[in-house]
Design an enzyme around this catalytic site. Structure first.
Site, short mmCIF file in Angstrom:
data_model
loop_
_atom_site.label_atom_id
_atom_site.label_comp_id
_atom_site.label_asym_id
_atom_site.label_seq_id
_atom_site.Cartn_x
_atom_site.Cartn_y
_atom_site.Cartn_z
N LYS A 25 82.48 38.99 2.74
CA LYS A 25 83.78 39.41 2.19
C LYS A 25 84.49 38.22 1.57
O LYS A 25 84.07 37.07 1.71
CB LYS A 25 84.62 40.04 3.30
CG LYS A 25 84.92 39.12 4.46
CD LYS A 25 85.68 39.86 5.55
CE LYS A 25 85.96 38.93 6.74
NZ LYS A 25 86.73 39.60 7.80
N TYR A 50 106.24 13.12 -5.36
CA TYR A 50 107.50 13.85 -5.21
C TYR A 50 108.21 13.50 -3.91
O TYR A 50 107.58 13.34 -2.86
CB TYR A 50 107.23 15.36 -5.22
CG TYR A 50 106.91 15.91 -6.59
CD1 TYR A 50 107.82 15.86 -7.63
CD2 TYR A 50 105.67 16.53 -6.82
CE1 TYR A 50 107.52 16.38 -8.88
CE2 TYR A 50 105.36 17.06 -8.06
CZ TYR A 50 106.30 16.98 -9.09
OH TYR A 50 105.98 17.51 -10.31
#
Length: 346
Positions: A35, A244
């Site tokens: 899956k 950042y």
């Protein structure tokens, strides 16, 4: 090389499958769960490699995944659908010859009315309270369902990654109570259940994460390597910041490499200022915040300018990275995005 490379070792996937297959008796069929696009590695290539190793039955989450898998592997293998037969699924179930695991009275009614002669399985809830018929529902329809000859009756363990958890024995007892005496194949074990031993194996096992190098299968081979190209290297003076938010400040003169990878590639910001990348065997600390496309790495201690650095490799597995990020290896694997250049090793 402008994007990171996801190296995928299909040979390791098949060796992991064989190792898990060897843990059960020869009479037990070992299937494969593919899956979420083969846990992020590419369902077509993964499934075809597993077919060559001997897999005859696959499991996926939803009918839409089953359609993609069928187109990749052809008509031979059985493809089972964990989410069952949902409204609107009938044509795809029939056309693609998919086998839904029926989870509710509504799904049983839908399947028997729309596709009365089509293969199906049944999922029972043995205490996880997620999918499947509860004991009272099962007792009501058991004779009817068994009379239709399901190809499988299954359940799923909630705590199989904790071998001593009392929930394992509790679910095993509930599953046996609901299914003993039935002339139908049974399945309870995914990867963790296989490792719990023969009592949990029944007729069919469904390994998933263990195939892809993840816990709780400690002996699994790593199946992926994430190689991040170095775009630029700069000198950073004492007191200067990187990235950042100024979340890393240089305390000594440093050399910082900027590499092409970030949270848009599934590399979570939770590893900011915590993880390392590797230049061969040498760890290189991640500096500052992970941004959308870029990571900054300390390479001061290297005696050369690296062309690339590895985030996932033999020295740092998906579970190692998951521990740093406060998550699990499943999430790391399935988050790896489609921007990577993918290179497959047979």
């Amino acid at each position: 090389m402008g994007t990171s490379i996801l190296h995928i070792d299909l040979g390791a996937v098949t060796r992991n499958w064989r190792a898990l297959d060897a843990k059960s008796d020869a009479s037990v069929q070992t299937c494969a769960v593919v899956k979420a696009d083969g846990y992020g590695l590419g369902v077509g290539k993964v499934a075809r490699a597993l077919m060559k190793a001997g897999v005859k039955t696959f499991f996926v989450a939803a009918v839409e995944e089953g359609v993609i898998l069928r187109q990749a592997v052809g008509p031979t293998p059985r493809i089972c659908i964990f989410s069952g037969h949902m409204a609107g699924d009938t044509d795809m179930v029939l056309d693609m010859q998919l086998t839904p695991m029926l989870n509710s009275l509504d799904q049983i009614t839908r399947h028997f009315n729309a596709l009365p002669d089509h293969p199906f399985g049944v999922q029972l809830d043995t205490g996880m309270n997620r999918l499947g018929l509860e004991a009272n529902e099962w007792s009501t329809v058991r004779d009817l369902v068994i009379g239709k000859k399901p190809m499988l009756v299954m359940s799923h363990l909630a705590c199989a990654d904790e071998p001593n958890h009392p929930m394992n024995a509790q679910q095993l007892a509930a599953f046996k109570d609901m299914t003993d005496g039935l002339d139908v194949p049974r399945s309870l074990a995914a990867t963790g259940g296989i490792l719990l031993g023969a009592d949990y194996h029944f007729d069919l096992t469904r390994p998933g994460i263990g195939l892809y190098g993840g816990l709780p299968f400690d002996d699994a081979e790593p199946t992926v390597r994430v190689e991040c190209p170095v775009i630029q290297i700069r000198d950073v003076a004492v007191g200067e910041t990187v990235g950042y938010g100024n979340s890393w400040i240089a305390e000594t003169p440093s050399r910082v490499a900027t590499v092409a990878a970030g949270y848009a590639d599934g590399i979570t910001r939770h590893i900011s200022n915590q993880s390392v990348l590797f230049d061969g065997d040498t760890p290189c600390p991640l500096l500052g915040r992970v941004s959308m496309d870029l990571i900054t790495v300390d390479v001061t201690h290297l005696d050369h300018k690296p062309r690339s650095l590895d985030l996932l490799c033999a020295h740092q597995t998906v579970d190692d990275l998951a521990d740093i990020a406060g998550t699990i290896g499943y999430e790391v694997l399935t988050s790896l995005g489609h921007r990577y250049t993918r290179r497959y090793r047979p």
